[in-house]
Design a protein around this motif. Structure first.
Motif, mmCIF file in Angstrom:
data_model
loop_
_atom_site.group_PDB
_atom_site.id
_atom_site.type_symbol
_atom_site.label_atom_id
_atom_site.label_comp_id
_atom_site.label_asym_id
_atom_site.label_seq_id
_atom_site.Cartn_x
_atom_site.Cartn_y
_atom_site.Cartn_z
ATOM 1 N N ASP A 1 0.798 -1.204 0.120
ATOM 2 C CA ASP A 1 -0.081 -0.166 0.091
ATOM 3 C C ASP A 1 0.769 1.206 0.011
ATOM 4 O OD1 ASP A 1 -2.908 -1.235 0.496
ATOM 5 O OD2 ASP A 1 -1.300 -2.137 1.926
ATOM 6 N N LEU A 2 1.923 1.148 0.697
ATOM 7 C CA LEU A 2 2.867 2.358 0.820
ATOM 8 C C LEU A 2 3.499 2.650 -0.595
ATOM 9 C CD1 LEU A 2 4.331 2.017 4.307
ATOM 10 C CD2 LEU A 2 2.751 3.712 3.555
ATOM 11 N N SER A 3 3.725 1.446 -1.296
ATOM 12 C CA SER A 3 4.399 1.848 -2.681
ATOM 13 C C SER A 3 3.309 2.273 -3.629
ATOM 14 C CB SER A 3 5.079 0.517 -2.999
ATOM 15 O OG SER A 3 3.734 -0.530 -3.441
ATOM 16 N N ILE A 4 2.263 1.866 -3.523
ATOM 17 C CA ILE A 4 1.193 2.408 -4.229
ATOM 18 C C ILE A 4 0.888 3.716 -4.064
ATOM 19 C CG2 ILE A 4 -1.343 2.060 -4.857
ATOM 20 C CD1 ILE A 4 -1.126 -0.859 -4.363
ATOM 21 N N LEU A 5 0.816 4.161 -2.728
ATOM 22 C CA LEU A 5 0.565 5.359 -2.527
ATOM 23 C C LEU A 5 1.859 6.396 -3.190
ATOM 24 C CD1 LEU A 5 -0.695 7.666 -0.753
ATOM 25 C CD2 LEU A 5 0.884 7.266 1.117
ATOM 26 N N ASP A 6 3.017 5.849 -2.891
ATOM 27 C CA ASP A 6 4.297 6.888 -3.496
ATOM 28 C C ASP A 6 4.001 6.888 -4.836
ATOM 29 O OD1 ASP A 6 6.917 7.581 -2.981
ATOM 30 O OD2 ASP A 6 7.314 6.388 -4.538
ATOM 31 N N PHE A 7 3.572 5.671 -5.409
ATOM 32 C CA PHE A 7 3.312 5.630 -6.825
ATOM 33 C C PHE A 7 2.376 6.642 -7.475
ATOM 34 C CE2 PHE A 7 1.966 3.373 -11.069
ATOM 35 C CZ PHE A 7 3.296 3.200 -11.585
ATOM 36 N N VAL A 8 1.015 6.698 -6.755
ATOM 37 C CA VAL A 8 -0.028 7.411 -7.543
ATOM 38 C C VAL A 8 0.280 8.845 -7.105
ATOM 39 C CG1 VAL A 8 -1.169 5.421 -7.561
ATOM 40 C CG2 VAL A 8 -1.592 6.739 -5.701
ATOM 41 N N LEU A 9 0.834 9.410 -5.827
ATOM 42 C CA LEU A 9 0.776 10.669 -5.489
ATOM 43 C C LEU A 9 1.195 11.538 -6.616
ATOM 44 C CD1 LEU A 9 1.896 10.834 -1.865
ATOM 45 C CD2 LEU A 9 -0.342 10.921 -2.632
ATOM 46 N N PRO A 10 0.357 12.701 -7.035
ATOM 47 C CA PRO A 10 0.751 13.863 -7.885
ATOM 48 C C PRO A 10 2.309 14.451 -7.530
ATOM 49 C CG PRO A 10 -1.561 13.964 -6.978
ATOM 50 C CD PRO A 10 -0.835 13.195 -6.241
ATOM 51 N N PRO A 11 2.683 14.941 -8.439
ATOM 52 C CA PRO A 11 4.104 15.389 -8.505
ATOM 53 C C PRO A 11 4.022 16.351 -7.273
ATOM 54 C CG PRO A 11 3.765 15.194 -10.915
ATOM 55 C CD PRO A 11 2.416 14.852 -9.831
ATOM 56 N N GLY A 12 5.007 16.649 -6.337
ATOM 57 C CA GLY A 12 4.990 17.612 -5.329
ATOM 58 C C GLY A 12 4.258 17.256 -3.912
ATOM 59 N N VAL A 13 3.319 16.150 -4.148
ATOM 60 C CA VAL A 13 2.903 15.871 -2.903
ATOM 61 C C VAL A 13 3.499 14.605 -2.323
ATOM 62 C CG1 VAL A 13 0.405 14.995 -2.077
ATOM 63 C CG2 VAL A 13 0.647 16.462 -3.859
ATOM 64 N N ARG A 14 3.590 14.553 -0.917
ATOM 65 C CA ARG A 14 4.592 13.398 -0.350
ATOM 66 C C ARG A 14 4.041 13.561 1.063
ATOM 67 N NH1 ARG A 14 8.185 15.640 2.995
ATOM 68 N NH2 ARG A 14 8.904 17.829 2.454
ATOM 69 N N PRO A 15 4.312 12.086 1.782
ATOM 70 C CA PRO A 15 3.906 12.088 3.207
ATOM 71 C C PRO A 15 4.930 12.783 4.084
ATOM 72 C CG PRO A 15 3.845 9.917 2.141
ATOM 73 C CD PRO A 15 4.256 10.893 1.190
ATOM 74 N N VAL A 16 4.509 13.342 4.873
ATOM 75 C CA VAL A 16 5.669 14.199 5.869
ATOM 76 C C VAL A 16 5.523 13.642 7.286
ATOM 77 C CG1 VAL A 16 5.373 16.300 4.778
ATOM 78 C CG2 VAL A 16 3.745 15.899 6.375
ATOM 79 N N ALA A 17 4.558 12.882 7.791
ATOM 80 C CA ALA A 17 4.511 12.162 8.813
ATOM 81 C C ALA A 17 3.565 11.058 9.001
ATOM 82 C CB ALA A 17 3.933 13.177 10.029
ATOM 83 N N VAL A 18 4.062 10.084 9.757
ATOM 84 C CA VAL A 18 3.057 8.705 10.124
ATOM 85 C C VAL A 18 2.848 8.292 11.506
ATOM 86 C CG1 VAL A 18 5.265 7.490 9.885
ATOM 87 C CG2 VAL A 18 3.066 6.282 9.262
ATOM 88 N N ALA A 19 1.573 7.883 11.789
ATOM 89 C CA ALA A 19 1.310 7.236 13.041
ATOM 90 C C ALA A 19 0.932 5.819 12.829
ATOM 91 C CB ALA A 19 0.438 8.063 13.910
ATOM 92 N N ALA A 20 1.240 4.996 13.613
ATOM 93 C CA ALA A 20 0.753 3.409 13.711
ATOM 94 C C ALA A 20 0.409 2.915 14.901
ATOM 95 C CB ALA A 20 2.054 2.915 12.937
ATOM 96 N N HIS A 21 -0.785 2.314 14.839
ATOM 97 C CA HIS A 21 -1.350 1.681 15.934
ATOM 98 C C HIS A 21 -1.388 0.319 15.742
ATOM 99 C CE1 HIS A 21 -2.698 5.674 16.872
ATOM 100 N NE2 HIS A 21 -2.537 5.667 17.967
ATOM 101 N N GLY A 22 -1.218 -0.685 16.602
ATOM 102 C CA GLY A 22 -1.296 -2.223 16.075
ATOM 103 C C GLY A 22 -1.808 -3.215 17.296
ATOM 104 N N ALA A 23 -2.142 -4.045 17.228
ATOM 105 C CA ALA A 23 -2.533 -5.214 18.251
ATOM 106 C C ALA A 23 -2.214 -6.331 17.844
ATOM 107 C CB ALA A 23 -4.075 -4.920 18.466
ATOM 108 N N ASP A 24 -1.800 -7.563 18.998
ATOM 109 C CA ASP A 24 -1.462 -8.825 18.761
ATOM 110 C C ASP A 24 -2.525 -9.372 19.801
ATOM 111 O OD1 ASP A 24 -0.250 -11.339 18.711
ATOM 112 O OD2 ASP A 24 1.401 -10.729 20.040
ATOM 113 N N GLY A 25 -3.560 -9.722 19.123
ATOM 114 C CA GLY A 25 -4.741 -10.388 19.746
ATOM 115 C C GLY A 25 -4.486 -11.789 20.020
ATOM 116 N N ILE A 26 -3.478 -12.639 19.186
ATOM 117 C CA ILE A 26 -3.254 -13.975 19.306
ATOM 118 C C ILE A 26 -2.059 -14.292 19.912
ATOM 119 C CG2 ILE A 26 -4.784 -14.454 17.459
ATOM 120 C CD1 ILE A 26 -2.329 -15.038 15.710
ATOM 121 N N GLY A 27 -1.223 -13.343 20.631
ATOM 122 C CA GLY A 27 -0.013 -13.616 21.313
ATOM 123 C C GLY A 27 1.296 -14.201 20.379
#
Length: 359
Positions: free
Chosen positions: A183-209
Motif C-alpha cells: 500500500d505504501l508503494s502504491i501511495l508513493d506511485f500514484v501521488l501527484p508531483p510535489g505531494v508527499r507524506p510528511v508524518a506517520v502514526a501507527a497503531h497495532g494489536a497482537d490479539g493471538i499472542g
C-alpha cells in the motif's frame, strides 16, 4: 574498483539471472522467459534441485548454487533478486560491484540505511536499481496514477486503503512490514508531483499472542493537508482489498477483488464556495453544497503486473533513465516503514518523516 556494465548491442536481449527459486522466483522466471527484451541465462538457488524443478526437465537455462559464478558470467547483464529481505544488501551489493543492473523484490532492503547504500552504489556505477513493487504495475493502479497526475480527480483530499485477509502470520516481521509495503508503494506511485507524506502514526494489536502486531492502522499526513489511512490485518475471516481515493472533483473506488469492475469513478462529493464567491452576508459562513453526479467504470485491459514491471525494467536499462519504481522509491517506502515501527513502539505517536534521513 569500478566495473563497467557489459555493453549491449542494439536489439540484443538483456541477459538476466534470477537469484532465488522459492516463493517469488518462479514468477520472475516465467515473466523473464516470456519477454523478448530478456534472455534468462541462469537461475541461482542454494537448493539446486528446487531450481531445476522450477525450470523443468528440458530447460537449457543454467542452474547453480554459486552467486559468484553468476556474477562472473559476462552474458549476465542484470540480476533479479528474490531472496529474504535480510540478504538483499549483500546479494545486491555484490551484483552492483560486478557491474550488473539489479532488480530487487520488495522491500528494497531490511533497513533504510542498507537501502541507501544500494542506491548510492548504483548511482556511483551508473547502473539501474529497481524495486519490484508489483502492485504499481497493475492496470488499475496505473490508471489511478494517470487520473491523479492529470488532475482529473482534482486535488487529493484523502486516500483510504484496506488490505485484510486470514493470512500467514510471519515469524520474523509484523503485519506492517509484511503487508503495508504494498500500500505504501502504491501511495508513493500514484501521488501527484510535489505531494508527499510528511508524518506517520501507527497503531497495532497482537490479539493471538504472536509476539508482533497482527492488526495495524497507519495514518499518514501529506504535505498538501490531505490524509492517507492504511489498514492491514492477518486475522480477518474475509479477504478485502479496496482503496478509496477522494479528490476535489471526483472520488475513485478501487476493488481489486472485483474483476468485472475494479475501478469506479464517482462524480459525487462536497463543493465548498470560496469567500470571494460569496456575498457580504454570507462571508461569515462557508457555503457547502453536495454534488450527486454519475458513476463511471472505465474499462481496463487486463495484463499481468509482473509482465509490465519486466518491460519497465528493460526500458530503464536500455534508456539509462530511472524506473518508475526505482531504488529511491524503495527508500521512501522503507523510511515510512521504519517511522511506523517507531510510532508503533511508542503507542501511536505521530513521527515526522525527514525526507529520508532515517538511517
Amino acid at each position: 574498483m569500478s566495473v563497467t556494465p557489459p555493453p549491449l548491442a542494439p536489439g540484443e536481449p538483456i541477459g538476466v539471472a534470477v537469484i532465488g527459486a522459492g516463493y517469488w522466483g518462479p514468477n520472475l522466471v516465467r515473466n523473464f522467459q516470456a519477454s523478448p527484451a530478456f534472455r534468462l541465462r541462469r537461475l541461482c538457488d542454494l537448493d539446486v534441485d528446487r531450481a531445476r524443478r522450477v525450470l523443468g526437465a528440458y530447460s537449457t537455462v543454467q542452474v547453480t548454487a554459486s552467486l559468484d559464478e553468476v556474477l562472473a558470467d559476462p552474458e549476465v547483464h542484470t540480476v533479479a533478486i528474490a531472496t529474504p529481505a535480510g540478504t538483499h544488501l549483500p546479494v545486491a551489493m555484490a551484483a552492483l560491484r560486478a557491474g550488473k543492473h539489479v532488480l530487487v523484490e520488495k522491500p528494497l532492503a531490511a533497513t533504510y540505511a542498507e537501502g541507501l547504500e544500494l542506491v548510492e552504489e548504483a548511482d556511483r556505477r551508473g547502473l539501474t536499481l529497481m524495486c519490484d513493487h508489483t502492485y504499481c504495475y497493475t492496470p488499475a493502479v496505473l490508471r489511478i496514477r494517470e487520473l491523479l497526475h492529470s488532475g482529473e480527480l482534482g486535488e487529493l483530499h484523502f486516500l483510504d486503503s484496506v488490505r485484510i485477509n486470514l493470512g500467514l502470520v510471519q515469524r520474523d516481521i509484523d503485519v506492517v512490514w509484511d503487508l503495508a509495503p504494498h500500500d505504501l508503494s502504491i501511495l508513493d506511485f500514484v501521488l501527484p508531483p510535489g505531494v508527499r507524506p510528511v508524518a506517520v502514526a501507527a497503531h497495532g494489536a497482537d490479539g493471538i499472542g504472536a509476539g508482533r502486531a497482527c492488526v495495524a492502522y497507519l495514518t499518514l499526513e501529506l504535505n498538501n493537508g490531505a490524509i492517507a489511512h492504511i489498514h492491514v490485518n492477518w486475522l480477518s475471516p474475509v479477504k478485502i482489498r479496496t482503496a478509496i481515493v477522494g479528490g476535489s472533483k471526483r472520488t475513485l473506488v478501487w476493488d481489486d477483488l472485483n474483476p468485472s469492475q475494479r475501478i469506479a469513478i464517482y462524480d459525487r462529493g462536497v463543493d465548498v464556495a470560496s469567500p470571494e464567491e460569496l456575498g457580504d452576508e454570507q462571508r461569515r459562513d462557508m457555503l457547502v453544497s453536495y454534488r450527486s453526479g454519475d458513476m463511471v467504470a472505465p474499462a481496463l485491459v487486463e495484463r499481468e503486473a509482473l509482465r509490465t514491471m519486466v518491460d519497465e525494467f528493460a526500458r530503464a536499462i536500455t534508456t539509462g533513465t530511472p524506473a518508475l519504481t526505482d531504488g529511491r522509491a524503495g527508500l521512501r517506502v522503507l523510511e515510512i516503514l521504519q517511522a511506523a515501527s517507531v510510532s508503533l513502539a511508542s503507542g501511536g505517536t505521530m513521527v515526522k518523516l525527514d525526507e529520508g534521513h532515517m538511517a
